[in-house]
Each structure stands twice: as structure tokens, then as C-alpha cells.
Design an enzyme around this catalytic site. Structure first.
Site, PDB file in Angstrom:
ATOM      1  N   ARG A  13       0.828  -1.208   0.000  1.00 28.19           N
ATOM      2  CA  ARG A  13       0.000   0.000   0.000  1.00 28.19           C
ATOM      3  C   ARG A  13       0.860   1.255   0.000  1.00 28.19           C
ATOM      4  NH1 ARG A  13      -0.822   4.782   2.679  1.00 28.19           N
ATOM      5  NH2 ARG A  13      -0.436   3.710   4.674  1.00 28.19           N
ATOM      6  N   HIS A 207      10.461   7.106   7.436  1.00 22.36           N
ATOM      7  CA  HIS A 207      10.973   7.186   6.070  1.00 22.36           C
ATOM      8  C   HIS A 207      12.479   7.454   6.116  1.00 22.36           C
ATOM      9  CE1 HIS A 207       7.150   7.370   3.560  1.00 22.36           C
ATOM     10  NE2 HIS A 207       6.753   7.173   4.801  1.00 22.36           N
ATOM     11  N   CYS A 238       5.975   9.482  -0.441  1.00 24.62           N
ATOM     12  CA  CYS A 238       4.711  10.148  -0.135  1.00 24.62           C
ATOM     13  C   CYS A 238       4.351  11.055  -1.294  1.00 24.62           C
ATOM     14  CB  CYS A 238       4.813  10.959   1.151  1.00 24.62           C
ATOM     15  SG  CYS A 238       3.288  11.868   1.510  1.00 24.62           S
ATOM     16  N   ASN A 247       9.795   4.185   2.666  1.00 26.37           N
ATOM     17  CA  ASN A 247       9.814   3.749   4.053  1.00 26.37           C
ATOM     18  C   ASN A 247      11.104   2.985   4.340  1.00 26.37           C
ATOM     19  OD1 ASN A 247       6.778   4.120   4.931  1.00 26.37           O
ATOM     20  ND2 ASN A 247       6.741   3.238   2.885  1.00 26.37           N
TER      21      ASN A 247
END
Length: 300
Positions: A13, A207, A238, A247
Site C-alpha cells: 500500500r 521514512h 509520499c 519507508n
């Protein structure tokens, strides 16, 4: 027995939503199937949002429906509103996630509303989740810095986090969205949150834009945090934070935790194969230091 640290795999995701290549539904399914072999017990499958805004997450409910269910693995879907929740519920999803931020500007850019308005949207989701015995996880973005506002007050992070918990989230993941934090600043955030909440309901989401994710996770471990989000092969970023890289990689997190004596439940060979497979599908260099060292040692 060594202390267990829970890893929430967010690659399918949060990882894929910012990749430039749009994977087919079958490619996304294969990624999750690979992850299921690794010993991961928590996998975020996708997001029930409009494909117009996040095309990488199109048909996430359909993807969820195609996955073999396992009693050992908790799948989840991100559901920003009641429409998304209903889509998740229709395919049998028993855990969903809602998201807001500690920054007003970021919340408006990300979900087109204020922080207070985001909670108003969550009210219907929370009520429906309770009625249908569905667990809700919360996300708070921009816990240290915001790309629009700069530094964020730690007390504001604690306020938003507690509000999510009070609404019914069983766990709240705090996102260091743009990767600018250092351990001293992360410590201040946890100090503020731990003054209000037990560490068992808190998770870290870091991150790696400036290479500080592992250092920040180490600091979090020192303060009793035992849940961390991670993304296989360091996927992601992002879409609303320019320059934010992926991440922390699940591989690097595994290395840190295992070498510190924590139990993760992960199977190394399967984890590394999943990492290699998705990197090849996306035709991208894996940013994980551990993954690169692992494969180099195998070829030596």
C-alpha cells in the site's frame, strides 16, 4: 524467549502508491503472496480510495478478495471514509486503517480537509467498524516536520494521537513522513505521546530520505516502542511530500532487530526472495543496505 517486535508490512500500500510504474493487479497479488511466505503476520494490502487520485491502488478491494486467507496473517486496507470502509467490509476485511496528520497544511493537501474535519469523517467509519467487529488502526503523518509548515509541535502530535485512540483505534502509527528527523527529535515526540498513552498502542513509521530511519527506530526501541511499519525493498515515499523517499526497508529493520536480539518471526530466505522479486518487477535498485550486502555475500 526473546522479546517480540511486531512488523507491519506496508509495501503493497504505502510502498506502491508512490511508485511511478503502475503494477497489474496480478503483480500486486504476487507481491502479497511472496510476503505471506516470509512469516509476516500483518500486511497492508492496499487502499480503498478513488483510482482517480491514487491509480496505483485501483481495485484494492478486488485484490483483497483474491488473496488466500490465513489464520496467522492479518490483512488490512486503508479506508479514508465510509465509502472506502463499505468496500473493505464487502470483501470480508476485518482490519482497516484511517489517516490524518499533525499538520493542518498537510491534512488539507492530503485528504482535502482540516484535522478536525478528518475526525468528523472517521466518526462514521468508527461506528460502522464497531458494529461489524472490524479493528481500526490510525495513522498520524508529519510527526516531526511538515513539507509545508516546517517543525511540528510534539504536543500537537500527542493530541492527535490520543484523539484517534479515544475514538476507537486499537493502535496508532506515527509517521515521520519526510524523513528529516533525527533521534533527539523523535525522542521528544515519544516523550509527549508516552505521557498520554501506553507504548503498547503506539507504532513507528519512518521514512529514510536522509538515511536516519534505522537510527530513529533504535531511539524508539529505547523508549519502549515495539511496533514498526516497514516496506519490502524500501518501496514508497509520499505523493504529497516532494522528495520524501521510501519507508525503511523491511530487510534493514529485520537486520537491526535480529542483531539486537529481538524476535520478529521472519524467515530470512523468503524475505530476501520477496525483496528481489518486487525489485525486478519494478526494474529498480533496492535501496536496502542489508539486501545488497546479503546478495553480494551470496555471489562472493
Amino acid at each position: 524467549m526473546n522479546e517480540f517486535v511486531k512488523i507491519v508490512e506496508v509495501g503493497p500500500r504505502d510502498g506502491l502508491q508512490n511508485e511511478k510504474i503502475l503494477l497489474t493487479l496480478n503483480d500486486r497479488k504476487n507481491l502479497v503472496l511472496d510476503l505471506m511466505k516470509t512469516g509476516l503476520q500483518h500486511i497492508e494490502v492496499g487502499s480503498c480510495v478513488s483510482a482517480k487520485w491514487v491509480p496505483q491502488m485501483a481495485n484494492s478491494d478486488e485484490l483483497f478478495a483474491q488473496l488466500p486467507q490465513s489464520p496467522d496473517i492479518q490483512f488490512s486496507l486503508l479506508t479514508p471514509n465510509i465509502k472506502g470502509f463499505e468496500s473493505a467490509l464487502a470483501v470480508g476485511c476485518k482490519e482497516v486503517a484511517v489517516f490524518t496528520a499533525a499538520s493542518e497544511s498537510f491534512t488539507r493537501k492530503n485528504i482535502n480537509c482540516s484535522i478536525d474535519e478528518s475526525f468528523e469523517k472517521f466518526a462514521d467509519v468508527m461506528a460502522a467498524a464497531k458494529a461489524n467487529d472490524v479493528k481500526v488502526r490510525g495513522y498520524v503523518s508529519c510527526i516531526v516536520d511538515c513539507p509545508y509548515e516546517g517543525a511540528i509541535d510534539s504536543q500537537q502530535v500527542a493530541y492527535v494521537t490520543k484523539r484517534l485512540f479515544d475514538m476507537g483505534c486499537y493502535e496508532v502509527s506515527l509517521g515521520e513522513t519526510i524523513g528529516t528527523a533525527t533521534p533527539d527529535r523523535v525522542k521528544k515526540v515519544w516523550d509527549a505521546c508516552l505521557a498520554e498513552l501506553d507504548p503498547q498502542i503506539l507504532a513507528g513509521h519512518f521514512h529514510n530520505t536522509y538515511g536516519m530511519a534505522i537510527a530513529n527506530i533504535y531511539q524508539s526501541l529505547q523508549q519502549g516502542i515495539r511496533v514498526f511499519d516497514a516496506s519490502i525493498a524500501g518501496l514508497g515515499g509520499c505523493p504529497y511530500a516532494k522528495g520524501a523517499s521510501g519507508n525503511v526497508s523491511t530487510e534493514d529493520l529485520y537486520y537491526l532487530l535480529s542483531r539486537m536480539g529481538f524476535e520478529t518471526g521472519l524467515h530470512l530466505d523468503a524475505l530476501m526472495q520477496a525483496s528481489r522479486n518486487i525489485s525486478q518487477v519494478l526494474n529498480r535498485q533496492n535501496p536496502s543496505n542489508y539486501a545488497n550486502a546479503y546478495w553480494q555475500s551470496r555471489c562472493a
